[in-house]
Enzyme design. Sequence first.
Site, PDB file in Angstrom:
ATOM      1  N   ASP A  46       0.840  -1.198   0.000  1.00 17.59           N
ATOM      2  CA  ASP A  46       0.000   0.000   0.000  1.00 17.59           C
ATOM      3  C   ASP A  46       0.874   1.246   0.000  1.00 17.59           C
ATOM      4  O   ASP A  46       1.477   1.600   1.017  1.00 17.59           O
ATOM      5  CB  ASP A  46      -0.907  -0.012   1.232  1.00 17.59           C
ATOM      6  CG  ASP A  46      -1.954   1.082   1.218  1.00 17.59           C
ATOM      7  OD1 ASP A  46      -1.683   2.168   0.652  1.00 17.59           O
ATOM      8  OD2 ASP A  46      -3.038   0.867   1.783  1.00 17.59           O
ATOM      9  N   VAL A  71       5.782  -8.963  -1.329  1.00 12.97           N
ATOM     10  CA  VAL A  71       6.825  -9.924  -0.962  1.00 12.97           C
ATOM     11  C   VAL A  71       6.560 -11.318  -1.504  1.00 12.97           C
ATOM     12  O   VAL A  71       7.438 -12.190  -1.417  1.00 12.97           O
ATOM     13  CB  VAL A  71       7.024  -9.991   0.570  1.00 12.97           C
ATOM     14  CG1 VAL A  71       7.462  -8.653   1.115  1.00 12.97           C
ATOM     15  CG2 VAL A  71       5.767 -10.498   1.271  1.00 12.97           C
ATOM     16  N   ASN A  97       8.838  -8.419   8.126  1.00  9.22           N
ATOM     17  CA  ASN A  97       7.659  -8.317   8.974  1.00  9.22           C
ATOM     18  C   ASN A  97       6.347  -8.529   8.224  1.00  9.22           C
ATOM     19  O   ASN A  97       5.329  -8.824   8.837  1.00  9.22           O
ATOM     20  CB  ASN A  97       7.660  -6.927   9.637  1.00  9.22           C
ATOM     21  CG  ASN A  97       6.327  -6.564  10.237  1.00  9.22           C
ATOM     22  OD1 ASN A  97       5.953  -7.075  11.292  1.00  9.22           O
ATOM     23  ND2 ASN A  97       5.596  -5.680   9.580  1.00  9.22           N
ATOM     24  N   TYR A 163      -2.180 -19.988   9.721  1.00  5.66           N
ATOM     25  CA  TYR A 163      -1.273 -18.931  10.155  1.00  5.66           C
ATOM     26  C   TYR A 163      -0.179 -19.504  11.065  1.00  5.66           C
ATOM     27  O   TYR A 163       1.010 -19.203  10.898  1.00  5.66           O
ATOM     28  CB  TYR A 163      -2.071 -17.858  10.896  1.00  5.66           C
ATOM     29  CG  TYR A 163      -1.250 -16.710  11.422  1.00  5.66           C
ATOM     30  CD1 TYR A 163      -0.834 -15.680  10.585  1.00  5.66           C
ATOM     31  CD2 TYR A 163      -0.903 -16.636  12.773  1.00  5.66           C
ATOM     32  CE1 TYR A 163      -0.097 -14.620  11.067  1.00  5.66           C
ATOM     33  CE2 TYR A 163      -0.167 -15.581  13.275  1.00  5.66           C
ATOM     34  CZ  TYR A 163       0.233 -14.572  12.420  1.00  5.66           C
ATOM     35  OH  TYR A 163       0.974 -13.525  12.910  1.00  5.66           O
ATOM     36  N   LYS A 167       3.927 -19.573  10.475  1.00  6.31           N
ATOM     37  CA  LYS A 167       4.851 -18.946  11.418  1.00  6.31           C
ATOM     38  C   LYS A 167       5.804 -19.956  12.044  1.00  6.31           C
ATOM     39  O   LYS A 167       6.973 -19.647  12.303  1.00  6.31           O
ATOM     40  CB  LYS A 167       4.068 -18.193  12.493  1.00  6.31           C
ATOM     41  CG  LYS A 167       3.340 -16.954  11.969  1.00  6.31           C
ATOM     42  CD  LYS A 167       4.311 -15.955  11.365  1.00  6.31           C
ATOM     43  CE  LYS A 167       3.643 -14.638  11.035  1.00  6.31           C
ATOM     44  NZ  LYS A 167       4.592 -13.624  10.500  1.00  6.31           N
ATOM     45  N   THR A 198      -2.116  -4.045  17.795  1.00  6.41           N
ATOM     46  CA  THR A 198      -2.172  -3.816  16.352  1.00  6.41           C
ATOM     47  C   THR A 198      -3.554  -4.196  15.833  1.00  6.41           C
ATOM     48  O   THR A 198      -4.314  -4.902  16.504  1.00  6.41           O
ATOM     49  CB  THR A 198      -1.116  -4.652  15.599  1.00  6.41           C
ATOM     50  OG1 THR A 198      -1.475  -6.039  15.714  1.00  6.41           O
ATOM     51  CG2 THR A 198       0.274  -4.438  16.172  1.00  6.41           C
TER      52      THR A 198
END
Length: 258
Positions: A46, A71, A97, A163, A167, A198
Amino acid sequence: MTNADMTRQRFTGRVALVTGGGSGIGRAVARALAAEGASVAVAGRDAATLAATVTLIEADGGTAAAIPADVTVAEQVSRLVDTTVDRFGALDVAVNNAGVLGRPGPLADVAEPDWHTVIDTNLTGVYLCMKHEIARMRGRGGAIVNISSNIGAHGRIPGLGVYGAAKAAVSALTRSTALEYIGENIRINAVSPGPSDTTMSLRPGETPADRTARLAAALPIGRVGTLPEITAAVLWLAADESGFTVGHDLVVDGGATA
Protein backbone atom coordinates in the site's frame (compact mmCIF):
# COMPACT_ATOMS: atom_id res chain seq x y z
CA MET A 1 10.33 3.42 24.01
CA THR A 2 11.97 5.36 26.86
CA ASN A 3 13.72 8.70 26.55
CA ALA A 4 17.01 6.92 27.18
CA ASP A 5 16.38 4.59 24.26
CA MET A 6 15.54 7.50 21.98
CA THR A 7 18.97 9.04 22.62
CA ARG A 8 20.79 5.86 21.58
CA GLN A 9 22.24 5.70 18.08
CA ARG A 10 22.98 2.04 17.54
CA PHE A 11 22.30 2.23 13.79
CA THR A 12 24.03 5.43 12.72
CA GLY A 13 25.42 5.04 9.20
CA ARG A 14 23.50 1.82 8.60
CA VAL A 15 20.81 0.99 6.08
CA ALA A 16 17.71 -0.94 7.10
CA LEU A 17 14.87 -2.51 5.14
CA VAL A 18 11.50 -3.16 6.82
CA THR A 19 8.74 -5.03 5.03
CA GLY A 20 5.14 -4.52 6.04
CA GLY A 21 6.24 -1.05 7.09
CA GLY A 22 2.97 0.75 6.46
CA SER A 23 1.37 -0.04 9.81
CA GLY A 24 1.60 -1.86 13.12
CA ILE A 25 4.86 -3.50 14.11
CA GLY A 26 6.52 -2.68 10.79
CA ARG A 27 5.84 1.04 11.10
CA ALA A 28 6.95 1.08 14.74
CA VAL A 29 10.19 -0.75 13.91
CA ALA A 30 10.93 1.51 10.94
CA ARG A 31 10.44 4.63 13.07
CA ALA A 32 12.61 3.23 15.86
CA LEU A 33 15.44 2.29 13.48
CA ALA A 34 15.36 5.76 11.93
CA ALA A 35 15.31 7.37 15.37
CA GLU A 36 18.53 5.51 16.15
CA GLY A 37 20.28 6.72 13.02
CA ALA A 38 19.45 4.24 10.26
CA SER A 39 18.39 5.16 6.75
CA VAL A 40 15.25 3.06 6.33
CA ALA A 41 13.59 1.61 3.25
CA VAL A 42 9.94 0.95 4.07
CA ALA A 43 8.25 -1.69 1.92
CA GLY A 44 4.72 -2.95 1.47
CA ARG A 45 1.85 -3.19 -0.99
CA ASP A 46 0.00 0.00 0.00
CA ALA A 47 1.84 3.07 -1.27
CA ALA A 48 -0.32 5.44 0.81
CA THR A 49 0.46 3.81 4.16
CA LEU A 50 4.16 3.58 3.27
CA ALA A 51 4.18 7.30 2.45
CA ALA A 52 2.55 7.99 5.81
CA THR A 53 5.31 6.06 7.59
CA VAL A 54 7.99 8.00 5.73
CA THR A 55 6.28 11.27 6.64
CA LEU A 56 6.32 10.30 10.33
CA ILE A 57 10.02 9.37 10.14
CA GLU A 58 10.98 12.57 8.36
CA ALA A 59 8.96 14.63 10.84
CA ASP A 60 11.14 13.11 13.56
CA GLY A 61 14.29 14.09 11.64
CA GLY A 62 14.99 10.66 10.20
CA THR A 63 15.77 9.41 6.69
CA ALA A 64 13.47 7.00 4.87
CA ALA A 65 12.13 5.99 1.49
CA ALA A 66 8.93 4.19 0.54
CA ILE A 67 9.38 1.29 -1.89
CA PRO A 68 6.12 -0.45 -2.82
CA ALA A 69 6.56 -4.20 -3.25
CA ASP A 70 4.64 -7.44 -2.87
CA VAL A 71 6.83 -9.92 -0.96
CA THR A 72 5.11 -12.87 -2.64
CA VAL A 73 6.47 -11.88 -6.06
CA ALA A 74 10.13 -12.76 -6.62
CA GLU A 75 10.78 -10.02 -9.18
CA GLN A 76 9.36 -7.37 -6.87
CA VAL A 77 11.44 -8.57 -3.93
CA SER A 78 14.60 -8.54 -6.03
CA ARG A 79 13.81 -5.02 -7.19
CA LEU A 80 13.02 -3.95 -3.63
CA VAL A 81 16.41 -5.02 -2.30
CA ASP A 82 18.27 -3.62 -5.30
CA THR A 83 16.44 -0.30 -5.00
CA THR A 84 17.28 -0.10 -1.31
CA VAL A 85 20.98 -0.58 -2.02
CA ASP A 86 20.91 1.82 -4.97
CA ARG A 87 19.18 4.47 -2.89
CA PHE A 88 21.21 4.21 0.31
CA GLY A 89 24.40 2.43 -0.73
CA ALA A 90 24.17 -0.79 1.28
CA LEU A 91 21.97 -3.15 3.26
CA ASP A 92 22.93 -3.76 6.89
CA VAL A 93 19.66 -4.65 8.62
CA ALA A 94 16.53 -6.36 7.31
CA VAL A 95 13.31 -6.86 9.24
CA ASN A 96 10.97 -9.24 7.44
CA ASN A 97 7.66 -8.32 8.97
CA ALA A 98 5.09 -8.46 6.15
CA GLY A 99 2.32 -10.88 7.01
CA VAL A 100 -1.40 -11.58 6.97
CA LEU A 101 -3.62 -13.40 9.45
CA GLY A 102 -5.91 -14.80 6.79
CA ARG A 103 -9.52 -15.83 7.22
CA PRO A 104 -9.80 -17.79 10.49
CA GLY A 105 -11.61 -21.09 10.45
CA PRO A 106 -11.25 -24.87 10.97
CA LEU A 107 -8.89 -26.47 8.48
CA ALA A 108 -11.61 -28.33 6.58
CA ASP A 109 -13.34 -25.01 5.94
CA VAL A 110 -10.23 -23.20 4.67
CA ALA A 111 -10.49 -22.51 0.95
CA GLU A 112 -7.40 -23.34 -1.07
CA PRO A 113 -6.88 -19.72 -2.22
CA ASP A 114 -6.94 -18.60 1.44
CA TRP A 115 -4.32 -21.22 2.29
CA HIS A 116 -2.04 -19.95 -0.46
CA THR A 117 -2.52 -16.31 0.56
CA VAL A 118 -1.36 -16.99 4.12
CA ILE A 119 1.49 -19.34 3.20
CA ASP A 120 2.70 -17.21 0.30
CA THR A 121 2.78 -13.99 2.31
CA ASN A 122 4.00 -15.24 5.68
CA LEU A 123 6.41 -17.96 4.61
CA THR A 124 7.31 -17.64 0.93
CA GLY A 125 7.67 -13.89 1.44
CA VAL A 126 10.26 -14.44 4.18
CA TYR A 127 12.12 -16.95 1.99
CA LEU A 128 12.24 -14.54 -0.96
CA CYS A 129 13.28 -11.60 1.20
CA MET A 130 16.06 -13.53 2.93
CA LYS A 131 17.27 -14.94 -0.37
CA HIS A 132 17.84 -11.48 -1.84
CA GLU A 133 18.90 -9.79 1.40
CA ILE A 134 21.59 -12.39 2.04
CA ALA A 135 22.92 -11.94 -1.48
CA ARG A 136 23.44 -8.23 -0.76
CA MET A 137 24.92 -8.80 2.71
CA ARG A 138 27.52 -11.37 1.63
CA GLY A 139 31.03 -10.00 1.93
CA ARG A 140 29.78 -7.24 4.24
CA GLY A 141 27.76 -8.90 7.00
CA GLY A 142 24.45 -7.84 8.42
CA ALA A 143 21.53 -8.70 10.64
CA ILE A 144 18.17 -10.16 9.62
CA VAL A 145 15.20 -10.35 11.97
CA ASN A 146 12.13 -12.31 10.88
CA ILE A 147 8.81 -11.59 12.55
CA SER A 148 7.24 -14.91 13.46
CA SER A 149 4.49 -15.47 16.06
CA ASN A 150 3.94 -17.33 19.30
CA ILE A 151 1.00 -19.02 17.55
CA GLY A 152 3.60 -21.03 15.65
CA ALA A 153 4.58 -22.67 18.93
CA HIS A 154 1.13 -23.79 20.10
CA GLY A 155 -2.31 -24.69 18.74
CA ARG A 156 -4.44 -23.20 21.49
CA ILE A 157 -6.24 -20.65 19.28
CA PRO A 158 -8.82 -22.47 17.14
CA GLY A 159 -9.11 -21.36 13.54
CA LEU A 160 -5.55 -20.10 13.11
CA GLY A 161 -3.91 -23.35 12.06
CA VAL A 162 -2.75 -22.09 8.67
CA TYR A 163 -1.27 -18.93 10.15
CA GLY A 164 0.39 -20.97 12.90
CA ALA A 165 1.82 -23.42 10.38
CA ALA A 166 3.34 -20.59 8.35
CA LYS A 167 4.85 -18.95 11.42
CA ALA A 168 6.24 -22.23 12.78
CA ALA A 169 7.93 -22.67 9.43
CA VAL A 170 9.36 -19.14 9.62
CA SER A 171 10.91 -19.96 13.00
CA ALA A 172 12.38 -23.21 11.65
CA LEU A 173 13.68 -21.50 8.52
CA THR A 174 15.27 -18.81 10.67
CA ARG A 175 17.22 -21.38 12.69
CA SER A 176 18.53 -23.38 9.75
CA THR A 177 19.40 -20.35 7.63
CA ALA A 178 21.15 -18.70 10.57
CA LEU A 179 23.57 -21.62 10.78
CA GLU A 180 24.18 -21.55 7.04
CA TYR A 181 25.36 -17.94 6.99
CA ILE A 182 26.80 -17.10 10.40
CA GLY A 183 30.24 -17.93 8.97
CA GLU A 184 29.78 -14.92 6.70
CA ASN A 185 28.90 -12.63 9.61
CA ILE A 186 25.21 -12.55 8.67
CA ARG A 187 23.20 -12.99 11.86
CA ILE A 188 19.63 -14.24 11.45
CA ASN A 189 17.12 -14.36 14.30
CA ALA A 190 13.37 -14.07 14.83
CA VAL A 191 10.92 -12.39 17.16
CA SER A 192 7.65 -14.16 18.00
CA PRO A 193 5.18 -11.66 19.41
CA GLY A 194 2.01 -12.60 21.19
CA PRO A 195 -1.18 -10.53 20.90
CA SER A 196 -0.13 -6.90 20.63
CA ASP A 197 -1.66 -3.49 20.10
CA THR A 198 -2.17 -3.82 16.35
CA THR A 199 -5.16 -4.08 14.04
CA MET A 200 -4.26 -7.71 13.27
CA SER A 201 -5.42 -8.82 16.73
CA LEU A 202 -8.84 -7.20 16.27
CA ARG A 203 -11.82 -9.36 15.37
CA PRO A 204 -14.35 -8.02 12.85
CA GLY A 205 -16.45 -5.30 14.47
CA GLU A 206 -14.38 -5.36 17.65
CA THR A 207 -13.06 -2.18 19.27
CA PRO A 208 -9.53 -1.98 20.71
CA ALA A 209 -11.04 -1.85 24.20
CA ASP A 210 -13.05 -5.00 23.53
CA ARG A 211 -9.95 -6.71 22.17
CA THR A 212 -7.91 -5.78 25.21
CA ALA A 213 -10.55 -7.10 27.58
CA ARG A 214 -10.88 -10.36 25.63
CA LEU A 215 -7.15 -11.07 25.52
CA ALA A 216 -6.27 -9.85 29.01
CA ALA A 217 -8.09 -12.77 30.56
CA ALA A 218 -6.21 -15.25 28.39
CA LEU A 219 -2.69 -13.89 28.87
CA PRO A 220 -0.73 -14.61 32.07
CA ILE A 221 0.50 -11.01 32.16
CA GLY A 222 -3.08 -9.78 31.98
CA ARG A 223 -2.73 -7.42 29.02
CA VAL A 224 -1.72 -7.24 25.36
CA GLY A 225 1.79 -6.33 24.30
CA THR A 226 2.68 -2.78 23.31
CA LEU A 227 4.44 -1.78 20.12
CA PRO A 228 7.47 -0.38 22.02
CA GLU A 229 7.90 -3.75 23.75
CA ILE A 230 7.91 -5.65 20.46
CA THR A 231 10.10 -3.04 18.78
CA ALA A 232 12.70 -3.18 21.57
CA ALA A 233 13.14 -6.92 20.98
CA VAL A 234 13.55 -6.46 17.23
CA LEU A 235 16.10 -3.67 17.57
CA TRP A 236 18.13 -5.62 20.13
CA LEU A 237 18.46 -8.56 17.75
CA ALA A 238 19.41 -6.20 14.91
CA ALA A 239 22.06 -4.36 16.97
CA ASP A 240 25.67 -5.26 17.67
CA GLU A 241 24.95 -5.83 21.36
CA SER A 242 23.27 -9.14 20.47
CA GLY A 243 26.29 -10.24 18.44
CA PHE A 244 26.49 -13.65 20.15
CA THR A 245 22.81 -14.41 19.47
CA VAL A 246 22.33 -16.59 16.38
CA GLY A 247 19.29 -18.54 15.18
CA HIS A 248 17.22 -17.50 18.18
CA ASP A 249 13.44 -17.07 18.25
CA LEU A 250 12.76 -14.43 20.91
CA VAL A 251 9.24 -14.96 22.23
CA VAL A 252 7.59 -11.76 23.48
CA ASP A 253 4.10 -12.83 24.52
CA GLY A 254 3.43 -12.06 28.17
CA GLY A 255 3.95 -15.67 29.23
CA ALA A 256 1.37 -17.21 26.88
CA THR A 257 3.72 -19.83 25.43
CA ALA A 258 5.28 -20.66 28.77
